[in-house]
Design a protein around this motif. Structure first.
Motif, short mmCIF file in Angstrom:
data_model
loop_
_atom_site.label_atom_id
_atom_site.label_comp_id
_atom_site.label_asym_id
_atom_site.label_seq_id
_atom_site.Cartn_x
_atom_site.Cartn_y
_atom_site.Cartn_z
N VAL A 100 14.56 19.05 24.45
CA VAL A 100 13.91 18.67 23.01
C VAL A 100 14.02 20.02 22.28
N VAL A 101 13.30 21.21 22.92
CA VAL A 101 13.09 22.38 22.39
C VAL A 101 14.36 23.42 22.64
N GLY A 102 15.29 22.95 23.50
CA GLY A 102 16.38 23.74 23.73
C GLY A 102 16.15 25.08 24.88
N ASP A 103 15.25 24.62 25.57
CA ASP A 103 14.84 25.78 26.66
C ASP A 103 15.83 25.90 27.86
N VAL A 104 16.92 26.06 27.44
CA VAL A 104 18.06 26.47 28.61
C VAL A 104 17.52 27.04 29.92
N ALA A 105 16.84 28.13 29.82
CA ALA A 105 16.31 29.06 30.90
C ALA A 105 15.58 28.01 31.74
N TYR A 106 14.76 27.17 31.26
CA TYR A 106 13.68 26.22 32.02
C TYR A 106 14.49 25.34 32.70
N LEU A 107 15.65 24.72 32.17
CA LEU A 107 16.31 23.72 32.74
C LEU A 107 17.27 24.37 33.69
N VAL A 108 17.76 25.49 33.76
CA VAL A 108 18.45 26.11 34.69
C VAL A 108 17.51 26.54 35.88
N ARG A 109 16.41 26.92 35.66
CA ARG A 109 15.30 27.46 36.70
C ARG A 109 14.77 26.29 37.55
N THR A 110 14.76 25.01 36.91
CA THR A 110 14.07 23.97 37.64
C THR A 110 15.18 23.04 38.06
N TRP A 111 16.42 23.62 38.30
CA TRP A 111 17.72 22.81 38.74
C TRP A 111 17.80 23.03 40.03
N HIS A 112 17.96 22.27 41.35
CA HIS A 112 18.33 22.68 42.53
C HIS A 112 19.35 23.54 42.83
N PRO A 113 19.38 24.73 43.49
CA PRO A 113 20.31 25.75 43.82
C PRO A 113 21.52 25.12 44.29
N ARG A 114 21.63 23.95 44.76
CA ARG A 114 22.81 23.55 45.46
C ARG A 114 23.77 22.63 44.49
N THR A 115 22.90 22.13 43.36
CA THR A 115 23.72 21.49 42.20
C THR A 115 23.50 21.85 40.87
N ARG A 116 22.97 23.23 40.75
CA ARG A 116 22.74 23.90 39.46
C ARG A 116 24.03 24.51 39.00
N PRO A 117 24.18 24.23 37.58
CA PRO A 117 25.50 24.67 36.99
C PRO A 117 25.38 25.95 36.71
N GLU A 118 26.34 26.64 36.48
CA GLU A 118 26.43 28.33 36.05
C GLU A 118 25.51 28.19 34.74
N GLY A 119 25.95 27.52 34.02
CA GLY A 119 25.48 27.35 32.55
C GLY A 119 25.28 25.95 31.87
N LEU A 120 24.56 25.81 30.90
CA LEU A 120 24.33 24.62 30.12
C LEU A 120 24.87 24.86 28.52
N ASP A 121 25.55 23.69 28.06
CA ASP A 121 25.70 23.59 26.67
C ASP A 121 24.86 22.46 26.20
N LEU A 122 24.18 22.79 25.19
CA LEU A 122 23.18 21.88 24.65
C LEU A 122 23.79 21.49 23.30
N ASP A 123 23.97 20.32 22.88
CA ASP A 123 24.33 19.88 21.74
C ASP A 123 23.38 20.28 20.61
N PRO A 124 23.60 21.26 19.69
CA PRO A 124 22.49 21.67 18.62
C PRO A 124 22.28 20.37 17.80
N GLY A 125 23.21 19.71 17.53
CA GLY A 125 23.16 18.35 16.79
C GLY A 125 22.07 17.28 17.37
N MET A 126 21.99 17.13 18.82
CA MET A 126 21.34 16.27 19.35
C MET A 126 19.87 16.28 19.15
N ARG A 127 19.32 14.92 18.79
CA ARG A 127 17.92 14.97 18.08
C ARG A 127 17.06 13.70 19.20
N TRP A 128 16.49 14.36 19.95
CA TRP A 128 15.93 13.34 21.23
C TRP A 128 14.46 13.01 20.16
N THR A 129 14.34 11.59 20.74
CA THR A 129 13.17 10.97 19.66
C THR A 129 12.06 10.31 20.66
#
Length: 136
Positions: free
Chosen positions: A55-84
């Motif tokens: 919701v807040v676009g905290d990519v660093a937290y998403l990466v930090r809390t992803w398992h090392p064996r399945t973690r992507p190198e980066g994330l692309d969040l859609d800036p137009g996505m509105r979670w409700t």
């Protein structure tokens, strides 16, 4: 709730009420996990905090809390996505007494919803997201 690419968007404004659905201020709820001042004590708390990070676009937290064996190198969040909204449908395991857990949830966004069963594991004592299965 994950798309794997390399672009990192800027964070959005931090809400007063936590987006995870619990009746608490963001700073006292998921915000403390995002800032690193506390760790999510359960798989469900991590799920809620990861939803709030989307919701807040905290990519660093998403990466930090992803398992090392399945973690992507980066994330692309859609800036137009509105979670409700987030609805936790079921949890299995994932407490202080478990090393694994699953959380089934429905995350709503403007125009639809995402239904997923996510798997979590403990790594060095901390809960991390492993992967998820999209459900109908």
């Amino acid at each position: 709730m994950a798309r794997r690419t390399s672009r990192t968007p800027s964070r959005t404004a931090v809400p007063a009420t936590c987006p995870c659905g619990l009746s608490a201020d963001y700073a006292d709820c998921c915000g403390r996990f995002h800032s690193g001042s506390a760790a999510a004590p359960s798989a469900e708390a991590l799920m809620r905090s990861r939803y709030s990070a989307f919701v807040v676009g905290d990519v660093a937290y998403l990466v930090r809390t992803w398992h090392p064996r399945t973690r992507p190198e980066g994330l692309d969040l859609d800036p137009g996505m509105r979670w409700t909204g987030l609805e936790i449908l079921e949890t299995e395991g994932g407490s202080a007494f478990h090393s694994t857990g699953t959380v089934t949830f429905r995350a709503s966004y403007r125009g639809g919803s995402l239904h997923e069963r996510s798997r979590f594991e403990r790594v060095d004592g901390a809960w991390v997201y492993v992967d998820g299965e999209f459900l109908d």
